[in-house]
Design an enzyme around this catalytic site. Structure first.
Site, PDB file in Angstrom:
ATOM      1  N   ASP A 134       0.929  -1.159   0.139  1.00  0.00           N
ATOM      2  CA  ASP A 134      -0.008   0.037  -0.058  1.00  0.00           C
ATOM      3  C   ASP A 134       0.878   1.400  -0.125  1.00  0.00           C
ATOM      4  O   ASP A 134       0.280   2.439  -0.088  1.00  0.00           O
ATOM      5  CB  ASP A 134      -0.904  -0.011   1.208  1.00  0.00           C
ATOM      6  CG  ASP A 134      -2.386   0.076   0.915  1.00  0.00           C
ATOM      7  OD1 ASP A 134      -2.727  -0.405  -0.359  1.00  0.00           O
ATOM      8  OD2 ASP A 134      -3.554   0.140   1.623  1.00  0.00           O
ATOM      9  N   ASP A 183     -10.154  -6.634  11.800  1.00  0.00           N
ATOM     10  CA  ASP A 183     -10.051  -8.107  12.379  1.00  0.00           C
ATOM     11  C   ASP A 183     -11.073  -8.202  13.131  1.00  0.00           C
ATOM     12  O   ASP A 183     -11.932  -9.329  12.757  1.00  0.00           O
ATOM     13  CB  ASP A 183      -8.551  -8.165  13.074  1.00  0.00           C
ATOM     14  CG  ASP A 183      -8.376  -7.175  14.105  1.00  0.00           C
ATOM     15  OD1 ASP A 183      -9.137  -6.405  14.201  1.00  0.00           O
ATOM     16  OD2 ASP A 183      -7.101  -7.004  14.201  1.00  0.00           O
TER      17      ASP A 183
END
Length: 580
Positions: free
Chosen positions: A185, A348
Site C-alpha cells: 500500500d 479484524d
C-alpha cells in the site's frame, strides 16, 4: 463433533461440557449468591462470613485449576463477596453530603460499577477455557486446499519485508498449493502520483524495489490504485486478484515458522464451517514498558494474558476472534460476508463478529508460530493502543454485539466483554483523581467507616486479587495490568472521546515498525503524567496534614491516603517507562 460440544483435554478424566450447560449452571449459582448477597446481617456476622469465604478460597486455590467444578465453585464464592460488597455499596455508602461531594461520589460509584461489570464478564468468559489440539493435514495431497499468503505493507523497510517474505516462502506445504503475496500500500498508483514530487518519487522507488525483491525470491507483488479503507481495503483488493481456498495473513513484521500451515490447515479440512484459525502473536522484542523498566527478560509479556488465557475462554464460547495477523481464514466465508469489514479501524474483530453472526465458526490454537516486533517507542505503543480502543468502540457503535442477529447469547456476552474493556480510561481517570477530591478538597466520596470497609470492601478487593491470580497468575504479575492501563489511559481517553463525538472520522494509524533509538530521552507524551504526579504528591501531603490536624477523620484519611500512595507508585512506574 457438534459445534456446541467441546472435548476438553486436561490431566483429569475427559469431560463433556456444553455452552448451555455451563450457562445454566452459572445462572443457578448466580441466582443463589444474588439472593444471599441481599440478605441484611450484622456487621460482625458479615465479617465472619467474608473472611470465612476468603479462607475457603485460599484452600481451593491449588485444586481449582485442576477440577472444573471446583474452579466454578471458587469463582462463585469470589463473585458472592463482590455481590455483597456491591449491595452494601449501593444501599449504605451513597449518602448526600452536598452537591460537589455527591457528584464526586457518583463518579466514583460509576467507575466502580464499570469495573465490577468487567470483572463479572471476565469471570464468565473464563469459566471453562477450551484448549484445542491441532488437526493434522490429510495424507492425500489432493485433499489439501490451496493457500494464498498475504503480507500487507505500507511503510516498512524492504529489509524487514524480505525477512517476512522469506519466512513465508519457507513454510512446509506443497509448492503448487500455495503462493506468497506482498500487498504494497506504499506503492499504489495514488502514492506514485502524489502531488508532492518527493513523495511520488519515493513511492515509485519503493514500488520498483519491492517488485524486484519479490521477483528475486519467488513472491508475488500486488498493489492497487487508491489507498481506500486502509488495511482492510488492501486485503480486499488482493482477494480480487488471487484464488486460494484459504487466506493466511501475516503482518509485515511477523515472520512465520516452517510448520505454520501444517498446524493450521488441517482444521479447515475437518470442519467445512470453520472460517478462522487464530494463533498467538509472539514477540521477540520488548514493548516500551518492558524495555524501559528492564522487565523484558523476567516478566510475562503483556500479550500473554490475552493469547494464553482469554482467547481460550473466548474459544469455548465460540467467540475467539481474528487478531489481524498469524491467522488463516476461509475465502468462501469472506466472500459470503462481502470481504474484510471496512466500517472500523479494527477490521479484524469486526470481520470475525460479522462471520460469527452468519453462523461460521472459529478456532484458537495456542502454539506460537510467528516472531514479531513490538512498537519500540512509547509514541508507537500509544498509537497502536489508541487505534485498538477506537476500533473496538466503533464496533460497539456500528455493530453492537448485544443486538447482532445470528449470535448466541454467550457469543454476545463474550464479544461485549472484549469491547467493553476498552472503556477503562474513564474508570482509570476517576480512580486516579478521586483520592484528591477528599484529601485536597475535603469532598465526601465514600460514606463508610473503617469497620464497614474492612467487612465489605477489603474482602471484595482480596477476592478480586485471588481471582486474578487463579485465572492469570501464570501470565501476569500482580498490578501490572494497572501499570499498563495507567500508561495508556490519558491518550486513550482522548481517542475515545473523539470517537463518541464523531465515530466515522477516525483514520487508520499504522503502528510504527523497526524504529531505532539512538539516544536516551523522555518522551514529550510524559507531560500530563508529571501533572498527575504533582497532584498526587500534593494529595499525599494533604493526607499527612489531615492525619495530624483532623484526627476525627482518621479512618477515612488512612484508607484514602493508602489509595493515593498506590496511585503515586503507578505514576512513577509510568514515568519511568517513558524514559526511552
Amino acid at each position: 463433533m457438534p459445534s456446541h460440544v467441546h472435548l476438553l483435554t486436561s490431566d483429569r478424566p475427559i469431560e463433556w461440557i456444553t455452552h448451555r450447560g455451563v450457562t445454566v449452571l452459572w445462572a443457578i449459582f448466580a441466582s443463589v449468591w444474588l439472593y444471599l448477597a441481599c440478605l441484611p446481617i450484622e456487621i460482625s456476622s458479615q465479617a465472619w462470613l467474608a473472611y470465612g469465604s476468603l479462607l475457603i478460597l485460599i484452600l481451593l486455590r491449588r485444586v481449582a485449576q485442576r477440577y472444573r467444578l471446583l474452579r466454578l465453585t471458587f469463582l462463585v464464592i469470589a463473585s458472592f463477596l463482590t455481590a455483597r460488597y456491591f449491595v452494601w455499596r449501593v444501599t449504605e455508602t451513597l449518602g448526600y453530603n452536598g452537591p460537589f461531594s455527591f457528584i464526586a461520589a457518583l463518579l466514583l460509584f460509576i467507575a466502580e460499577l464499570y469495573s465490577i461489570t468487567v470483572y463479572f464478564l471476565g469471570i464468565f468468559v473464563n469459566l471453562s477455557p477450551l484448549r484445542r489440539q491441532s488437526v493434522p493435514l490429510p495424507k492425500d495431497p489432493d485433499r489439501l486446499p490451496t493457500v494464498d499468503v498475504y503480507i500487507p505493507s505500507y511503510n516498512e523497510d524492504p529489509e524487514l519485508l524480505e525477512t517476512t517474505l522469506l519466512g513465508a516462502l519457507n513454510m512446509r506445504y506443497p509448492a503448487d498449493k500455495y503462493k506468497v503475496y506482498l500487498l504494497d500500500d506504499g506503492g499504489t498508483d495514488e502514492q506514485c502520483n502524489n502531488p508532492d514530487p518527493d513523495k511520488a518519487s519515493a513511492a515509485r522507488a519503493r514500488r520498483a524495489r519491492l517488485q524486484k525483491l519479490c521477483a528475486d525470491i519467488g513472491a508475488h507483488y500486488l498493489t492497487r490504485e487508491r489507498n481506500e479503507h486502509a488495511k482492510a481495503g488492501n486485503l480486499n483488493a488482493a482477494l480480487k486478484h488471487t484464488h486460494g481456498d484459504l487466506i493466511v495473513i501475516f503482518d509485515a513484521d511477523h515472520t512465520p515458522t516452517v510448520d505454520f500451515l501444517e498446524r493450521t490447515v488441517g482444521p479447515f479440512v475437518a470442519n467445512p464451517r470453520l472460517f478462522l484459525v487464530q494463533t498467538p502473536h509472539f514477540f521477540i522484542s520488548p514493548d516500551p514498558v518492558e524495555r524501559n523498566l528492564k522487565l523484558f527478560s523476567y516478566m510475562p509479556g503483556e500479550n500473554e494474558m490475552f493469547y494464553d488465557v482469554i482467547q481460550h475462554g473466548l474459544d469455548f464460547w465460540e467467540a475467539s476472534f481474528f487478531c489481524g495477523s498469524a491467522a488463516i481464514l476461509r475465502r468462501k466465508a469472506l466472500e459470503e460476508a462481502g470481504g474484510f469489514a471496512c466500517s472500523t479501524v479494527t477490521e479484524d474483530a469486526e470481520t470475525a463478529l460479522s462471520l460469527h453472526a452468519l453462523g461460521w465458526q472459529s478456532a484458537y490454537i495456542n502454539h506460537p508460530m510467528v516472531a514479531g516486533l513490538q512498537p519500540e517507542t512509547y509514541t508507537g505503543f500509544i498509537t497502536q493502543r489508541m487505534r485498538w480502543a477506537q476500533g473496538m468502540l466503533q464496533v460497539l457503535l456500528f455493530k453492537n454485539p448485544l443486538r447482532q442477529k445470528g449470535l448466541a447469547l454467550w457469543q454476545r456476552l463474550a464479544y461485549f466483554n472484549s469491547i467493553f474493556f476498552w472503556f477503562f480510561p474513564f474508570a482509570r481517570a476517576v480512580f486516579l483523581l478521586a483520592p484528591s477530591f477528599f484529601l485536597i478538597f475535603g469532598l465526601q466520596i465514600y460514606d463508610a467507616n473503617l469497620k464497614n470497609f474492612l467487612a465489605y470492601a477489603m474482602p471484595h478487593l482480596l477476592a478480586v486479587v485471588m481471582v486474578a491470580d487463579l485465572l492469570f497468575g501464570r501470565v501476569r504479575w500482580a498490578f501490572i495490568s494497572e501499570l499498563y492501563e495507567m500508561a495508556q489511559f490519558f491518550y486513550s481517553l482522548g481517542a475515545i472521546v473523539r470517537i463518541l463525538r464523531n465515530p466515522r472520522t477516525v483514520s487508520f494509524a499504522v503502528t510504527p515498525k523497526g524504529e531505532r533509538l539512538d539516544e536516551e530521552f523522555i518522551t514529550s507524551l510524559a507531560r500530563p503524567f508529571y501533572v498527575f504526579l504533582m497532584i498526587t504528591s500534593i494529595s499525599i501531603g494533604m493526607g499527612v496534614w489531615r492525619l495530624i490536624y483532623q484526627p476525627q477523620q482518621l479512618n477515612a484519611t488512612l484508607i484514602t491516603l493508602g489509595w493515593e500512595v498506590f496511585n503515586g507508585v503507578l505514576l512513577c512506574g509510568v514515568i519511568g517507562a517513558m524514559v526511552e
